[in-house]
Write an enzyme that holds these catalytic residues in place. Structure first.
Site, short mmCIF file in Angstrom:
data_model
loop_
_atom_site.label_atom_id
_atom_site.label_comp_id
_atom_site.label_asym_id
_atom_site.label_seq_id
_atom_site.Cartn_x
_atom_site.Cartn_y
_atom_site.Cartn_z
N HIS A 1 0.87 -1.19 0.00
CA HIS A 1 0.00 0.00 0.00
C HIS A 1 0.91 1.23 0.00
CE1 HIS A 1 -2.71 3.00 1.88
NE2 HIS A 1 -3.70 2.24 1.49
N ASP B 1 3.23 -4.59 7.98
CA ASP B 1 2.05 -3.75 7.81
C ASP B 1 0.84 -4.66 8.00
OD1 ASP B 1 -0.18 -2.45 6.90
OD2 ASP B 1 0.75 -1.67 5.07
N LYS C 1 -10.15 -0.88 10.69
CA LYS C 1 -10.27 -2.06 9.83
C LYS C 1 -10.56 -3.31 10.64
CE LYS C 1 -7.07 -0.19 6.38
NZ LYS C 1 -7.88 0.24 5.24
N CYS D 1 -4.84 2.37 -3.62
CA CYS D 1 -3.64 2.96 -3.03
C CYS D 1 -2.46 1.99 -3.11
CB CYS D 1 -3.86 3.40 -1.58
SG CYS D 1 -5.08 4.69 -1.43
#
Ligand code: 7TS
Length: 422
Positions: free
Chosen positions: A138, A215, A241, A379
């Site tokens: 990302h 991540d 999320k 993204c």
């Protein structure tokens, strides 16, 4: 003759017992219509909806306990501080960190990665060094490294992916060298759904004495995350999320690494003493939490983790795996549909293109059927470039989705194809 859509959707009309989510009623926002159709929310990789317990936890804080933390002698401030620190303990427990000193509250994944780039990497980098990332990151796990490389002259190395969207582990091993200062890799790709071999990457990096940041923006709600079992050095995720609020997230870092890092932002709450001559920083994790934090957000994130923990990630993962397998099976039967990201190990994300139909048109047609997906580059422009496409349509699943919703998605996709083929 039966329409293709009827044939495709037939298995589900029998009322399959798996076509349900026992948790669906916990989420008030799911029970609404959009464009006159029941909402089918399949944009969970962008953000998840929130259960009542999370909404209530945030509201209860403002209704009853609202005060600033770590500073008041009065009762409300003590209650706010206790609840904020209890949330930190819930995070620690959820990811199995050794200590709450290793849990830093931040705004989200993006801020966590910027913090590590500027506070950990920047002081250690010279123009002889490099940072290793992957081709499916990302932008939040690309641009902070580009910036720190520009600031220091260091090189950004990129591990390529194969046509299925899996990391080239041979190249990964080759790119991590004696001058690598950090490896920063996604644990689960938001654009492709690939689960990366995090344990193996960490093993390779540690063999060279290189720390690893994962991540975890996507992984946190779909995979069980145990930072000590993984032995990762940093782990970043966002509350929104994993059924929590926006504006709150977590940076986990091993205590010795965090201890050696300078503060990222400076100001209130992160100091022990200040004179005009010098400032002594507060201890971990407060050294990295300058200013009044998102107290209500942290507390509500704690409630979200309690909620997820109460169900169990294994049950959630099994439910989502069923949805992804079901959706993949249906998608493979749609003429002109190409799944982008066919890794052997995948979770929760179905990215695809449809011949002759722009992803944004798919998204718009689906929206009019009540189906919310994301269309575009997600993204993650470099991985789109890798596959030679401008973007995909992406359906992403959460614990509250059902097979009937997957049917609605596929019916909408078929409708889009029929409209554009005319
Ligand atoms: N890393 C990954 C893998 C992500 O999927 C995202 C957000 C981020 C970092 C940034 O998280 P933030 O909370 O700091 O914004 N991904 C997406 C997405 O797929 N669609 O919208 C946001």
């Amino acid at each position: 003759m039966k329409m293709e859509s009827e044939v495709l959707l037939a298995p589900n009309l029998t009322g399959n017992s798996r076509d349900a989510s026992p948790w669906r009623d916990d989420f008030p926002a799911l029970h609404q219509s959009v464009h006159g159709k029941p909402l089918v929310y399949l944009d969970n990789a962008a953000t998840t909806h929130k259960p009542d317990v999370v909404i209530e936890a945030e509201a209860a804080f403002y209704r009853r306990d609202n005060a600033n933390v770590h500073r008041g002698v009065h009762l409300l401030s003590q209650r706010a501080t206790d609840a904020y620190e209890a949330a930190r303990e819930k995070v620690r427990h959820f990811i199995n960190a050794a200590s709450t000193r290793e849990i830093v509250f931040v705004r989200g994944t993006t801020e966590a990665i910027n913090l590590v780039a500027q506070s950990h990497a920047r002081p250690r980098l010279t123009d002889a060094d490099n940072i290793v990332i992957s081709a499916m990151e990302h932008h939040s796990n690309i641009v902070p490294w580009q910036m720190v490389c520009a600031q220091t002259g260091a090189e950004l190395r990129v591990v390529p992916v194969n046509d299925a969207g899996e990391l080239d582990m041979e190249m990964c091993a080759r790119l991590i060298g004696p001058n690598t200062r950090l490896v920063a890799i996604t644990h689960l790709s938001n654009a492709l759904g690939t689960i990366t071999p995090a344990a193996r990457i960490i093993e390779l990096a540690h063999a060279q004495g290189v720390p690893v940041l994962l991540d975890g923006a996507q992984a946190i709600s779909h995979l069980g995350v145990d930072v000590r079992a993984l032995d990762c050095d940093f782990y970043a995720f966002s509350g929104h999320k994993i059924y929590g609020p926006t504006g709150i997230g977590v940076l986990y870092g091993k205590e010795a690494l965090l201890e050696a890092m300078p503060p990222y932002q400076v100001g209130g709450d992160m100091i022990r003493s200040v004179t005009f001559g010098e400032t002594e920083y507060n201890e971990l994790p407060y050294k990295f939490e300058a200013g009044t934090p998102n107290i209500a957000g942290a507390i509500a994130l704690g409630a979200a983790l309690d909620y997820v923990g109460g169900i169990g990630i294994a049950a959630i993962a099994a439910h989502e795996h069923d949805l992804l397998a079901y959706a993949t099976g249906l998608a493979q039967n749609i003429e002109g549909l190409r799944i982008v990201g066919t890794a052997q190990h995948k979770a929760a994300v179905l990215s695809f293109t449809l011949d002759g139909v722009h992803p944004h048109d798919i998204g718009t047609i689906l929206d009019h059927q009540g189906v919310a997906i994301r269309a575009g580059h997600h993204c993650a422009m470099p991985i789109m470039q890798r596959f030679g496409i401008a973007g995909t349509a992406r359906a992403s699943f959460a614990l509250y989705n059902t097979r009937a919703e997957v049917d609605a998605l596929m019916a909408g996709v078929i409708k889009a194809r029929e409209m554009f083929q005319r």
